[in-house]
Design a protein around this motif. Sequence first.
Motif, mmCIF file in Angstrom:
data_model
loop_
_atom_site.group_PDB
_atom_site.id
_atom_site.type_symbol
_atom_site.label_atom_id
_atom_site.label_comp_id
_atom_site.label_asym_id
_atom_site.label_seq_id
_atom_site.Cartn_x
_atom_site.Cartn_y
_atom_site.Cartn_z
ATOM 1 N N PHE A 1 73.062 80.897 41.499
ATOM 2 C CA PHE A 1 73.513 79.547 41.170
ATOM 3 C C PHE A 1 74.273 78.933 42.346
ATOM 4 C CE2 PHE A 1 76.708 76.794 39.009
ATOM 5 C CZ PHE A 1 75.813 75.896 38.473
ATOM 6 N N TYR B 1 66.368 78.356 39.954
ATOM 7 C CA TYR B 1 66.810 78.208 38.569
ATOM 8 C C TYR B 1 65.903 78.988 37.618
ATOM 9 C CZ TYR B 1 70.253 74.708 39.877
ATOM 10 O OH TYR B 1 71.334 74.077 40.428
ATOM 11 N N THR B 2 64.595 79.049 37.951
ATOM 12 C CA THR B 2 63.673 79.818 37.111
ATOM 13 C C THR B 2 64.061 81.297 37.120
ATOM 14 O OG1 THR B 2 61.899 78.257 37.557
ATOM 15 C CG2 THR B 2 61.249 80.398 36.726
ATOM 16 N N LEU C 1 64.831 75.116 44.677
ATOM 17 C CA LEU C 1 65.650 74.890 43.483
ATOM 18 C C LEU C 1 64.892 75.279 42.227
ATOM 19 C CD1 LEU C 1 67.379 71.470 44.176
ATOM 20 C CD2 LEU C 1 68.463 73.688 43.963
ATOM 21 N N TYR C 2 63.621 74.859 42.136
ATOM 22 C CA TYR C 2 62.836 75.169 40.936
ATOM 23 C C TYR C 2 62.784 76.680 40.737
ATOM 24 C CZ TYR C 2 58.995 75.625 37.653
ATOM 25 O OH TYR C 2 58.243 75.965 36.557
ATOM 26 N N MET D 1 71.875 77.890 45.109
ATOM 27 C CA MET D 1 71.214 76.629 44.713
ATOM 28 C C MET D 1 72.152 75.446 44.948
ATOM 29 S SD MET D 1 68.305 77.527 43.616
ATOM 30 C CE MET D 1 68.398 78.927 44.660
#
Length: 499
Positions: free
Chosen positions: A306, A486-487, A482-483, A309
């Motif tokens: 996190f 977070y995934t 980012l995708y 990101m």
Amino acid sequence: KMVKCHYVIYRIVDNMPVTWCYDVEDGQRFCNPGFPIGCYITEDGRPKDACVINSEFHEKDTFYIFNHVDIKIYYHVVENEALGARLVAAKLEPKSYKHTHPDNPDCSGVPMDISNKASGEVKIAYTYSVTFHEEKNIRWASRWDYILESMPHTHIQWFSIMNSLVIVLFLSGMVAMIMLRTLHKDIARYNQMDSTEDAQEEFGWKLVHGDIFRPPRKGMLLSVFLGSGTQILIMTFVTLFFACLGFLSPANRGALMTCAVVLWVLLGTPAGYVAARFYKSFGGEKWKTNVLLTSFLCPGIVFADFFIMNLILWGEGSSAAIPFGTLVAILALWFCISVPLTFIGAYFGFKKNAIEHPVRTNQIPRQIPEQSFYTKPLPGIIMGGILPFGCIFIQLFFILNSIWSHQMYYMFGFLFLVFIILVITCSEATILLCYFHLCAEDYHWQWRSFLTSGFTAVYFLIYAIHYFFSKLQITGTASTILYFGYTMIMVLIFFLFTG
């Protein structure tokens, strides 16, 4: 470029999305939160997307820009309240005008068009108008209804839930059959039998009864995973339960995440307790390491991911980046509340006696016979994840849409039902496969039973990758990182929860 990529403008008034409502076939009205930046007429004169709303958009190979919005705000006056009026709906209509006097606009004239072959500088004046309408019939509490009613997802949901229920009934039947018919009779016989002559004719799972409770390899890690998984399971259950009761409505943005984080912090005690109990029953002695790993391993991985990101978002100057103060607050919650609670849970877990096993473990481990293909560890684990994933993948599509395509997610009742179905399916699929490989005389069941349903997370990851390439049009390195960043957080949490 932005028109071709379907960029959309969102406006929010009093925590409500300002919607653009238009008629679709069968006399229904569809309300869309947000409106496009513009639209395009193709070279052969076909209007694309929003260009169908106006017959004046007819020039070939031309972009039309929505540079004016008429905003209508509906309110009702509240008697005997000092506030005065309350906003109950906000709607808009995008228009396109080539303003003749941009300094003193009269909101008339031909549409604002830009030919695809145009070059040089183009100046566009953006304008808006607001009108207020009194609306006595809509109560403030039901002001979201007109947005939610126009979203045509619900019939698919019932279909997917019926499909999941059939899977659950099938599994429950098989598990019940195994439990009642075979296990119940055999366990009763075991407790009466001492001499080895009687055991000669036994077969299948009864042969491994002396090895079944042998501690697993890497028991420390397994107990830590079980503790963290319990924490996530209870957190998800309570969050969804509150959301079902309407405490966490989409009207209050961020309520769901806040509730989940606070619950996770407060649920340190069950995590420590479960991890300690299992670690002790595996015969572990290093209780300090166990507590520290339970407190820091999984949350640490999530927080590190996190944080990276967030650094990328800061670097890009994005408004979605979480401010430094909030990060410090989350860390403070973790270290000052969650960690001490985990220690308390572990203290009680270690004080209790270890879980008593119904049969004694033999001194010498049995040799495991050659396994057939489907009772080998990997094929068994891969098969185990399919059924739970089948129960949830339609719901997953809507959740990913609401996260990445900015659609509203409000069907918490459905989600809660699917959550319960997922929990039942995971446990029953695992019991079933566990029984099959114990019948094949393989007594290494602890890790395998965790990974069997935990493998659902791998299918989730594969689905998320498919969704990225088939549904999303994300360009740019930062957005892609980012995708997937977070995934990966979601996949780890899902893995611990299902396992």
